[in-house]
Each structure stands twice: as structure tokens, then as C-alpha cells.
Write a protein that holds these residues in place. Sequence first.
Motif, short mmCIF file in Angstrom:
data_model
loop_
_atom_site.label_atom_id
_atom_site.label_comp_id
_atom_site.label_asym_id
_atom_site.label_seq_id
_atom_site.Cartn_x
_atom_site.Cartn_y
_atom_site.Cartn_z
N MET A 1 -2.50 -1.21 -3.03
CA MET A 1 -3.60 -0.43 -2.48
C MET A 1 -3.14 1.00 -2.24
SD MET A 1 -5.22 -3.14 0.24
CE MET A 1 -3.65 -3.51 1.03
N ILE B 1 -8.98 3.12 2.59
CA ILE B 1 -8.01 2.37 1.80
C ILE B 1 -8.75 1.73 0.64
CG2 ILE B 1 -6.34 0.48 1.79
CD1 ILE B 1 -5.93 1.04 4.81
N LYS C 1 -8.61 -0.16 -3.44
CA LYS C 1 -7.80 -1.02 -4.29
C LYS C 1 -8.61 -1.43 -5.51
CE LYS C 1 -7.89 -5.80 -2.98
NZ LYS C 1 -8.41 -6.22 -4.19
N ARG D 1 0.84 -1.19 0.00
CA ARG D 1 0.00 0.00 0.00
C ARG D 1 0.87 1.24 0.00
NH1 ARG D 1 -2.81 -0.77 4.68
NH2 ARG D 1 -1.24 0.28 5.91
#
Length: 149
Positions: free
Chosen positions: A67, A57, A59, A6
Amino acid sequence: MSRLVRTALFVSDLAKAKAFYKDLLGLDQIVFEGRFEGEVLGRLIGLKATDKVDACIVKADGPAFGMIGLFQVQGSRPRARKKRGTVSIGEAVLVFYAPKLDLLTERVRAAGWEVVCPPVNLTPRFREMTFYGPDDQLINVIERDHRNA
């Protein structure tokens, strides 16, 4: 060491950033949405124990890699913004694949975002483009179908 899991971006407007990455770029799966607070947060990223961070978050479809974590600090203010038209030490540019850059360029402009460089051939094999996202985050896109990358 694994692949990059991420990227964490500190943003000034969480709702605007979420809409940009989710709706315009298609990172439409929300992995986490909520608030972080407390002493541990301060130790992890250097904020005051009294600060709170609203987070989302996102994705794309597929494994939990690549992500983008969007974080808006409530309390202390992060340092000043970057200067447009240049890059800064420690600054990251987010790089994605997309199959049709001309179409993406039209969508980015129609949504009101600034295209820094329209599609060009940086190498003979691939075209690339760059544009500004929320908080002047540089986004670079390489013309390539990510399913065949």
C-alpha cells in the motif's frame, strides 16, 4: 517479519497525489482517508503535538500489502524537497510491475508527468522505465504482468 505493508510518502498536495496514484497508476482502493492528530502522532513520526496530518492510504486489488500512504502535514513544514536529477540518502524509489510500458509511457506523458527514462533493457529479460510523480517522487516500472510475477 512480513512483506512490506505500506510505504508512507509525505506530500505537498494530498489531492494531487491521490489522483496520481489512484487514477494514473490504478491504486484505486482506498484503505483509509482522514486526519491524524495529537501527541501520539508526534511521538511516532517526530511532529509537534499540535500538528495535524491529512492522510489517504491507497492500494491495488488484492491483499493488504504494497500500500501507499499519502500524508500531508498541516502545521509544521517538512524539510526541503529533494534535488531533481539525482537521488538522496534515505530516498525511496517506488517500483511497480506493468504489462505494457509503451502504453504507460504514453499515459504518463499525456497526463503531464516527466518521463526520466523511457523503456530500456536494464537486464536482457526485462524492460524498465522511470518517471517523476508528485513532489518529484521517482517511480520505476518493470515490464511484467504482476499476476504472473
